[in-house]
Structures are given as structure tokens and as C-alpha cells.
Enzyme design. Structure first.
Site, PDB file in Angstrom:
ATOM      1  N   GLN A 106       0.838  -1.194   0.000  1.00 58.09           N
ATOM      2  CA  GLN A 106       0.000   0.000   0.000  1.00 58.09           C
ATOM      3  C   GLN A 106       0.876   1.250   0.000  1.00 58.09           C
ATOM      4  O   GLN A 106       0.605   2.213  -0.713  1.00 58.09           O
ATOM      5  CB  GLN A 106      -0.942  -0.014   1.196  1.00 58.09           C
ATOM      6  CG  GLN A 106      -1.943  -1.168   1.096  1.00 58.09           C
ATOM      7  CD  GLN A 106      -2.946  -1.203   2.225  1.00 58.09           C
ATOM      8  OE1 GLN A 106      -2.869  -0.407   3.157  1.00 58.09           O
ATOM      9  NE2 GLN A 106      -3.884  -2.122   2.149  1.00 58.09           N
ATOM     10  N   ASP A 120      -1.836 -11.487   4.978  1.00 56.54           N
ATOM     11  CA  ASP A 120      -3.272 -11.563   5.281  1.00 56.54           C
ATOM     12  C   ASP A 120      -3.713 -12.976   5.658  1.00 56.54           C
ATOM     13  O   ASP A 120      -4.840 -13.179   6.117  1.00 56.54           O
ATOM     14  CB  ASP A 120      -4.091 -11.069   4.084  1.00 56.54           C
ATOM     15  CG  ASP A 120      -3.914  -9.571   3.858  1.00 56.54           C
ATOM     16  OD1 ASP A 120      -3.522  -8.869   4.807  1.00 56.54           O
ATOM     17  OD2 ASP A 120      -4.159  -9.108   2.738  1.00 56.54           O
ATOM     18  N   LYS A 135      -3.620  -3.881  11.039  1.00 58.33           N
ATOM     19  CA  LYS A 135      -4.556  -4.269   9.973  1.00 58.33           C
ATOM     20  C   LYS A 135      -5.972  -3.850  10.397  1.00 58.33           C
ATOM     21  O   LYS A 135      -6.136  -3.009  11.253  1.00 58.33           O
ATOM     22  CB  LYS A 135      -4.445  -5.776   9.715  1.00 58.33           C
ATOM     23  CG  LYS A 135      -3.085  -6.183   9.148  1.00 58.33           C
ATOM     24  CD  LYS A 135      -2.870  -5.581   7.766  1.00 58.33           C
ATOM     25  CE  LYS A 135      -1.490  -5.897   7.218  1.00 58.33           C
ATOM     26  NZ  LYS A 135      -1.216  -5.202   5.963  1.00 58.33           N
TER      27      LYS A 135
HETATM   28  C1  S3P Z   1      -2.783  -4.775   0.184  1.00 56.54           C
HETATM   29  C2  S3P Z   1      -1.573  -4.846   0.807  1.00 56.54           C
HETATM   30  C3  S3P Z   1      -1.388  -5.414   2.150  1.00 56.54           C
HETATM   31  C4  S3P Z   1      -2.573  -6.265   2.586  1.00 56.54           C
HETATM   32  C5  S3P Z   1      -3.886  -5.624   2.269  1.00 56.54           C
HETATM   33  C6  S3P Z   1      -4.009  -5.335   0.785  1.00 56.54           C
HETATM   34  C7  S3P Z   1      -2.848  -4.138  -1.140  1.00 56.54           C
HETATM   35  O1  S3P Z   1      -1.227  -4.350   3.061  1.00 56.54           O
HETATM   36  O2  S3P Z   1      -2.494  -6.541   3.968  1.00 56.54           O
HETATM   37  O3  S3P Z   1      -4.952  -6.470   2.649  1.00 56.54           O
HETATM   38  O4  S3P Z   1      -3.872  -4.275  -1.838  1.00 56.54           O
HETATM   39  O5  S3P Z   1      -1.878  -3.466  -1.526  1.00 56.54           O
HETATM   40  P1  S3P Z   1       0.220  -3.691   3.287  1.00 56.54           P
HETATM   41  O6  S3P Z   1       0.790  -3.525   1.970  1.00 56.54           O
HETATM   42  O7  S3P Z   1       0.016  -2.387   3.946  1.00 56.54           O
HETATM   43  O8  S3P Z   1       0.950  -4.688   4.157  1.00 56.54           O
END
Ligand code: S3P
Length: 426
Positions: free
Chosen positions: A166, A312, A339
Site C-alpha cells: 500500500q 493476510d 490491519k
Molecule cells: C494490500 C496490501 C497489504 C494487505 C492488504 C491489501 C494491497 O497491506 O495486507 O490487505 O492491496 O496493496 P500492506 O501492503 O500495507 O501490508
């Protein structure tokens, strides 16, 4: 909702589309030129939040359930929203959208539900500010609501303290609007769907080990996207298939991108009988059918660079470890605390309530498997992955398990309970 042990799970299942890929298909389609046709899109609440946000910025999006048409406005065609952008429960919407908003020629406020308003946004505010963005946490607590005033951005070379897709994606998306290239380097490689899909939309992205560099394009161009099934949703059927005696499930058309497939490695390390069939490629993503059969599991260690590839799935893996012989150690997973809920605390609390022998650590947990679990009242904390994890646990533990807030599965898997029931009826 209540769950008790019953029949084995047998038969075939096609699980809904990948949440991460669904979000990105709508976001990138919205800022591309032309019409992006999306099939296999996840009709979950998080992805619907993303659609609603882009509609509020003037993008014409037709949601025909099995076919989404995004009539993109081009890289510079988004309009100032007339209202606050509501990201609901979705961290991906909040963070990736912030990256896009940072480079617009207007201001916008984005927020989400109670959980989103507690999740850390400083991790994107800092790098986006370094690029020249103006982002303010309205309550001054580093969380949403965020007020973002678009600015001319500058490319940066950013070393991220966390392996987070993210964070990486927010910076790369801002990099689309920068005056020079932008590079993100992370401690371990997180999911790379943004890099793969942006390339599909015509962006020039260079990837090397844990780094991705984006060169600002003049435009992105629409392209058809087929979303594979979500391995994070398949995880609950992998767990159920491995744990419930006499089960055998064929999970069709699941995304097995190597930055997401850590659960397959760990299930096999625990002695799970998992086979991949019919491996293919769709819109740049690897997919396969996964055949899972009941197996006798043993404990393992989960830590290091595999963590982002199964972040996840750690709740369901922790639950599985309770039914495995011996000890399982989960480490390097402090990200679980930020989370949709604090997934370390919530897992330890709920597994303990079922009679498991689990110890919380600063960055994970230690599970001594093999104790008989019994039913309990489980607080999902309105976290979809916690609810689904304990629905499966309830099919194995003695007596009855009640999951409170079970309806929160609408975030990523609206038909989860029906699909589970269908397999039990076969
Ligand atoms: C996601 C990245 C992950 C994951 C989330 C979805 C994404 O989070 O836990 O459910 O779509 O980029 P982080 O990248 O913050 O770890």
C-alpha cells in the site's frame, strides 16, 4: 452466526476475485485513456468503496456485476469531488487514493470507518510530503480523515521502513504525476500487482529485487483486465480442506503470484497435501487450480521475507497451527497489529478462548499445537479475516462456536458462508 463440526468439505469451488487486483483495476482504469473492461471483479464492500470514490471524481463506471466498464478520464481528467471521499473499511483505497490525489490540481478530503480512522497514515504522509504533497491529518493523529491538496510533485528515491504494497503503490501512483522518476525500495518485496498492472496500462516501470522505479508517462491507456480468484480468500478453503477429515476441494482459478503465495509454501512445510494444476497467465498474473486434501499437519516457523507474501493469511495459519503437532512460531509480523484489527491480540484472545495454547510476542505468536479446541463465543472485531478464520475453526472444534459480527465478510467475500455450506453438502 453459529458453527459446529459436521461433514467433510468436498467438491469444486470458484472463489471471488482478488481484492488487491480489483481495487487497482478500477483505480488505474479511471486515470487511463479509454474504456477498461474488467471481468472477475470482486463485488465486496472494499472494492465498491473504490468505485464510489472515483465516481465522485467524475469517472463514469458501469457496474454490471460480472463485467465492469471504467470509462477513464485520462491521467489529468479527475474532477474535484463535491463531498468527502468515503473509503469505508479499505486501507488499500485510502492509501492508494492518497497517492493519486497528491498529484491532482484540486483538494479533497478522504476518510473511512472507525477502523480506518485508527490505521497509520504517517507511512504515506511522510513520503508523499517529501514529493511536495500537502496532506494533513485533520485530527492531527497521523490517521484519516486526510485533507489532501494536490500539488506539482517531484520524484524521490524512497527507502521504506516497512514492506507494504500500500505504501509502495501510493508512492508509485504519486510518481505518475512527478517531474522526474520515483523509486521505492522496501526491506522485503511486497505484493507487486501495481507494478504488473501499471505496466499493462503502458507505464514505464523498472523493477529490481526490492525496488520499483516509475518514469512519469504522458498517459496511461485502457486495457482489459481479468481478475483471478483471491488466494487470501482461497486460504480459508485450504485450511478447511487440510483440517477436516476426508475433505478434498478443488479451488479453481486462484491467483498464485509469487509475492502472494507464501501460504502454499507454509501449508506444504506443515505437511499439507496441496497440488497446483492448470497453471496459466491472465493479465500478467499467474493463476492455477489448487487441489487440497485432508492432511496430518505439524508445526513450523514463519518469519523473514516470506511474511509479506502471506501477511493476510497469518490469522488462518495461526488457527491451523493449533491443530498441528508441535510448535509453530510466527515472527517478523508486527504489521498484523495495524490491519483491520490488531490481528495478533485478537487471534491470541480468540484462540485462547477456544482452549488453544498460544503466547503473544512483540512481532507474532507462539502456538503449541495439538490441544483439543472447544467452541466459544468469538469476537470478530468486525475484521473479515478473523470472522472467516473462526468460521472454519468452528467446523473442527468440539461443540458450538459463535462468531459475533460474522456479517463483516461482505468486505472481501460476501458469499463465504453459502460457499462453505455448499461444500459441506456435497
Ligand atoms: C494490500 C496490501 C497489504 C494487505 C492488504 C491489501 C494491497 O497491506 O495486507 O490487505 O492491496 O496493496 P500492506 O501492503 O500495507 O501490508
Amino acid at each position: 452466526m453459529k458453527f459446529s463440526p459436521g461433514s467433510p468439505l468436498r467438491g469444486e469451488i470458484t472463489i471471488p476475485g482478488d481484492k488487491s487486483i480489483s481495487h487497482r483495476s478500477v483505480m488505474f482504469g479511471s486515470i487511463a485513456k479509454g474504456t477498461t473492461e474488467i471481468t472477475g471483479f470482486l463485488q465486496g464492500a472494499d472494492c465498491l468503496s473504490t468505485i464510489a470514490c472515483f465516481q465522485k471524481m467524475g469517472v463514469d463506471i458501469e457496474n454490471n456485476q460480472d463485467r465492469i466498464l471504467v470509462h477513464g478520464n485520462g491521467l489529468h481528467g479527475l474532477k474535484a469531488p463535491q463531498e468527502t471521499l468515503d473509503c469505508g473499511n479499505s486501507g488499500t483505497t485510502t492509501r492508494l487514493l492518497s497517492g493519486i490525489l497528491a498529484g491532482q490540481q484540486f483538494s479533497a478530503v478522504l476518510t473511512g470507518d472507525a477502523s480506518i480512522q485508527k490505521r497509520p497514515m504517517k507511512r504515506i504522509i511522510d513520503p508523499l510530503s517529501q514529493m511536495g504533497a500537502s496532506i494533513q491529518s485533520i485530527a492531527d493523529n497521523g490517521c484519516a480523515p486526510l485533507n489532501i491538496c494536490g500539488r506539482q510533485l517531484h520524484g524521490i528515491y524512497y527507502t521504506s521502513p516497512v514492506a507494504s504494497a500500500q505504501v509502495k503503490s501510493a508512492i508509485l501512483l504519486a510518481g505518475l504525476y512527478a517531474d522526474s522518476e520515483t523509486r521505492v525500495t522496501e526491506p522485503c518485496l511486497s505484493r507487486n500487482h501495481s507494478e504488473l498492472m501499471l505496466r499493462h496500462f503502458g507505464a514505464d516501470i523498472l523493477t529490481e529485487e526490492n525496488s520499483a522505479t516509475i518514469y512519469p508517462p504522458n498517459e496511461l491507456y485502457a486495457c482489459p483486465i481479468h481478475v483471478p480468484g483471491d488466494i487470501s480468500s482461497a486460504a480459508f478453503f485450504l485450511a478447511a480442506g487440510l483440517l477436516i477429515p476426508h475433505s478434498e476441494i478443488l479451488i479453481r482459478h486462484v491467483g498464485i503470484n509469487p509475492t502472494r503465495d507464501g501460504i502454499l509454501t507454509i501449508c506444504r512445510a506443515m505437511g499439507g497435501d496441496i497440488r497446483l494444476q492448470n497453471i496459466q497467465n491472465t493479465s500478467g498474473e499467474a493463476v492455477a487450480d489448487i487441489l487440497v486434501r485432508h492432511s496430518s499437519l505439524h508445526g513450523t516457523e514463519i518469519g523473514g521475507s516470506i511474511i509479506p507474501t502471506l501477511i493476510d493469511e497469518l490469522p488462518v495459519l495461526a488457527m491451523m497451527a493449533c491443530f498441528a503437532k508441535g510448535e509453530t512460531i510466527i515472527r517478523d509480523a508486527a504489521e498484523l497489529k495495524v490491519k483491520e484489527s490488531n490481528r495478533i491480540a485478537v487471534m491470541v484472545q480468540n484462540l485462547t478462548a477456544m482452549g488453544a495454547d498460544v503466547t503473544e510476542t512483540t512481532d507474532g505468536m507462539i502456538i503449541r499445537g495439538g490441544k483439543t479446541l472447544h467452541g466459544a463465543v468469538i469476537d470478530s472485531h468486525l475484521d473479515h479475516r478473523i470472522a472467516m478464520t473462526f468460521a472454519v475453526a468452528g467446523l473442527i472444534a468440539e461443540r458450538e462456536t459463535e462468531v459475533l459480527g460474522a456479517e463483516c465478510v461482505t468486505i472481501s467475500y460476501p458469499n463465504f458462508y453459502e460457499d462453505l455450506r455448499k461444500l459441506a453438502e456435497n
